[in-house]
Design an enzyme around this catalytic site. Structure first.
Site, mmCIF file in Angstrom:
data_model
loop_
_atom_site.group_PDB
_atom_site.id
_atom_site.type_symbol
_atom_site.label_atom_id
_atom_site.label_comp_id
_atom_site.label_asym_id
_atom_site.label_seq_id
_atom_site.Cartn_x
_atom_site.Cartn_y
_atom_site.Cartn_z
ATOM 1 N N GLY A 17 0.986 -1.302 0.087
ATOM 2 C CA GLY A 17 -0.105 -0.171 0.178
ATOM 3 C C GLY A 17 0.740 1.034 -0.380
ATOM 4 O O GLY A 17 1.867 1.214 0.946
ATOM 5 N N ILE A 132 1.401 3.511 6.624
ATOM 6 C CA ILE A 132 1.206 3.951 7.597
ATOM 7 C C ILE A 132 -0.157 3.012 8.668
ATOM 8 O O ILE A 132 -0.417 3.692 10.257
ATOM 9 C CB ILE A 132 -0.516 4.123 6.761
ATOM 10 C CG1 ILE A 132 -2.025 3.469 6.273
ATOM 11 C CG2 ILE A 132 -0.497 5.446 5.435
ATOM 12 C CD1 ILE A 132 -3.433 3.592 6.145
ATOM 13 N N ASP A 133 0.300 1.839 9.445
ATOM 14 C CA ASP A 133 0.385 0.791 10.164
ATOM 15 C C ASP A 133 1.381 1.695 11.214
ATOM 16 O O ASP A 133 0.674 1.077 12.512
ATOM 17 C CB ASP A 133 -0.288 -1.062 9.471
ATOM 18 C CG ASP A 133 -1.358 -0.788 8.233
ATOM 19 O OD1 ASP A 133 -2.060 0.794 8.603
ATOM 20 O OD2 ASP A 133 -0.628 -1.580 7.902
ATOM 21 N N ARG A 168 -25.858 12.747 18.390
ATOM 22 C CA ARG A 168 -25.572 11.201 17.926
ATOM 23 C C ARG A 168 -24.083 10.376 18.126
ATOM 24 O O ARG A 168 -22.944 11.647 18.748
ATOM 25 C CB ARG A 168 -25.156 11.161 15.826
ATOM 26 C CG ARG A 168 -26.701 11.916 15.360
ATOM 27 C CD ARG A 168 -26.843 12.008 13.758
ATOM 28 N NE ARG A 168 -27.564 12.041 13.134
ATOM 29 C CZ ARG A 168 -27.893 12.376 12.017
ATOM 30 N NH1 ARG A 168 -26.324 12.931 11.559
ATOM 31 N NH2 ARG A 168 -28.922 11.993 11.956
ATOM 32 N N MET A 175 -7.901 2.847 9.776
ATOM 33 C CA MET A 175 -7.348 1.730 8.308
ATOM 34 C C MET A 175 -6.339 1.438 9.848
ATOM 35 O O MET A 175 -5.573 1.772 11.246
ATOM 36 C CB MET A 175 -6.742 1.926 7.514
ATOM 37 C CG MET A 175 -7.131 1.803 6.539
ATOM 38 S SD MET A 175 -6.308 2.069 5.035
ATOM 39 C CE MET A 175 -6.931 1.996 3.683
ATOM 40 N N GLY A 176 -5.540 0.237 9.250
ATOM 41 C CA GLY A 176 -4.295 0.237 10.517
ATOM 42 C C GLY A 176 -4.326 -1.521 10.680
ATOM 43 O O GLY A 176 -2.534 -2.216 11.606
ATOM 44 N N ARG A 177 -4.909 -2.175 9.694
ATOM 45 C CA ARG A 177 -4.868 -4.153 9.566
ATOM 46 C C ARG A 177 -5.338 -4.227 10.803
ATOM 47 O O ARG A 177 -5.724 -4.167 12.125
ATOM 48 C CB ARG A 177 -3.643 -4.571 9.357
ATOM 49 C CG ARG A 177 -3.330 -4.171 7.676
ATOM 50 C CD ARG A 177 -2.300 -5.311 7.201
ATOM 51 N NE ARG A 177 -2.443 -4.954 5.614
ATOM 52 C CZ ARG A 177 -3.036 -5.366 4.770
ATOM 53 N NH1 ARG A 177 -4.033 -5.922 5.278
ATOM 54 N NH2 ARG A 177 -3.040 -4.951 3.235
HETATM 55 O O1 F6P Z 1 -1.469 -1.138 5.174
HETATM 56 C C1 F6P Z 1 -1.607 -0.500 4.558
HETATM 57 C C2 F6P Z 1 -3.042 -0.642 4.560
HETATM 58 O O2 F6P Z 1 -3.314 0.620 3.951
HETATM 59 C C3 F6P Z 1 -4.081 -1.478 5.457
HETATM 60 O O3 F6P Z 1 -4.217 -0.094 6.695
HETATM 61 C C4 F6P Z 1 -5.191 -1.546 5.397
HETATM 62 O O4 F6P Z 1 -6.090 -2.664 5.738
HETATM 63 C C5 F6P Z 1 -4.608 -2.004 3.485
HETATM 64 O O5 F6P Z 1 -3.620 -1.711 3.227
HETATM 65 C C6 F6P Z 1 -6.061 -2.102 2.504
HETATM 66 O O6 F6P Z 1 -5.178 -2.521 1.480
HETATM 67 P P1 F6P Z 1 -6.238 -1.650 -0.675
HETATM 68 O O7 F6P Z 1 -5.360 -0.583 -0.753
HETATM 69 O O8 F6P Z 1 -5.248 -3.331 -0.803
HETATM 70 O O9 F6P Z 1 -7.169 -1.978 -0.098
#
Ligand code: F6P
Length: 347
Positions: A17, A132-133, A168, A175-177
């Site tokens: 990514g 970014i993770d 609300r 993101m971040g896996r």
């Molecule tokens: O590893 C970086 C990341 O942005 C993760 O945070 C996210 O789960 C993944 O890549 C998304 O991947 P793609 O761009 O292939 O959907």
């Protein structure tokens, strides 16, 4: 790790990514290489570029202006040569065909593990960690992370004001896996009321009780940050039917699930916002530009020193080198202190 110092031609590729700061690395690799009298060749689309000989010569004039650009001018893919028939052999033969003396591979754990395996097969690789993770072991920080956190915090600040106006509960999926770095840092920096990270499975009863009590005590709005890799107790994260070439599941969907479940249990209008790729794009922060530049310079220095099979890294505030094989199949999760801080600041 020791080798010859008579290096002339360096290839550079970006895999996995994208993230903010990749172009700052390319720029600095070219700059430092110029100073040493090395030639630089950009390999486009990650490892696919080495499988298909998709390359571009890089001179200072091509990169001097790219410091502030998001994404990567070299383009990237999640190609894994080891999942392709004759993939590694093709990469090695093209590396030789291009007469490369070294390869700077800029990527996350996947890209760097390919570099580590190819290094064992004779390719002179130096790894530069990016994501970014912020989940790569053996480095305290990856560039791309700070920029992503800044965008996330800005977004949460905005989500908070609309949430307050409408009374609300706002769920923000980030993101971040499988690591909670972005969620934790963004949650802390934005003062989110509740931050859920993948390091701890979600207990729906606890989440609902926390929010119910908050609103009974007078709160009219709440912000909940949730990492995309979060999952319920007894559940699992991601869609296992969608795997990439490295075998990773596609994540996402926990925010929507939480919004429905919280609205049902707490009885307050709830909305989910998935920030997704928004936080991966755009200009790098000043911190990421400098970190990317420092690591790139260290990578070219390693090539000059004839030191291969290593990843340049940040330890404290010192740039250093570690064997690439030390990062294989590992992930840097949130440390205990950061996790503790996240809990202390639930409010
Ligand atoms: O590893 C970086 C990341 O942005 C993760 O945070 C996210 O789960 C993944 O890549 C998304 O991947 P793609 O761009 O292939 O959907």
């Amino acid at each position: 790790m020791e080798g010859s110092a008579s290096i002339m031609k360096i290839g550079i590729l970006n895999g996995g990514g994208d993230c903010a700061g990749l172009n700052a690395v390319t720029r600095a690799v070219v700059r430092k290489s110029d100073q040493f009298g090395f030639e630089v060749v950009g390999i486009r689309h990650g490892w696919a570029g080495l499988l298909e000989l998709d390359t571009v010569p890089l001179k200072w004039g091509d990169v001097s202006h790219v410091m502030n650009l998001g994404g990567t001018i070299l383009h990237t893919t999640r190609t894994n040569p080891f999942s392709r028939k004759y993939g590694p052999e093709t990469v090695l033969s093209n590396y030789r065909k291009m007469a490369l003396d070294a390869l700077v591979a800029v990527g996350g754990e996947d890209t760097l593990s390919v570099a580590a395996k190819l290094a064992q097969m004779g390719l002179k690789a130096v790894g530069v960690p990016k994501t970014i993770d912020n989940d790569i072991v053996e480095t305290d920080m990856t560039f791309g992370f700070d920029s992503a956190v800044n965008v996330t915090v800005d977004a949460i600040d905005r989500i908070q004001t609309t949430g307050e106006s409408h009374d609300r509960i706002m769920i923000v999926e980030v993101m971040g896996r499988h690591a909670g770095w972005i969620a934790a840092y963004a949650g802390l920096a934005s003062g989110a009321n509740l931050t859920l990270v993948p390091e701890e499975p979600i207990d729906m009863d606890e989440v609902a009780a926390f929010l119910r009590k908050r609103h009974e005590l007078g709160a009219t709005a709440s912000v909940v940050v949730v990492g995309e890799g979060c999952y319920l107790k007894n559940g699992s994260a991601g869609d296992a039917s969608k795997l990439d070439e490295f075998g990773h599941v596609r994540l996402g969907g926990i925010g929507d699930f939480l919004a429905k479940e919280i609205e049902r249990r707490v009885g307050i209008q709830t909305r989910a916002v998935v920030l997704g790729h928004v936080v991966r794009g755009g200009s790098p922060s000043a911190y990421d530009r400098i970190l990317a530049t420092r690591l790139a310079v260290a990578a070219v220095q390693a090539v000059k020193d004839g030191v291969f099979g290593v990843m340049v890294c940040l330890r404290g505030n010192v740039v250093s080198r570690v064997p690439l094989k030390d990062i294989l199949e590992k992930m840097k999760n949130l440390d205990k202190d950061t996790l503790g801080l996240v809990k202390d600041f639930q409010n």
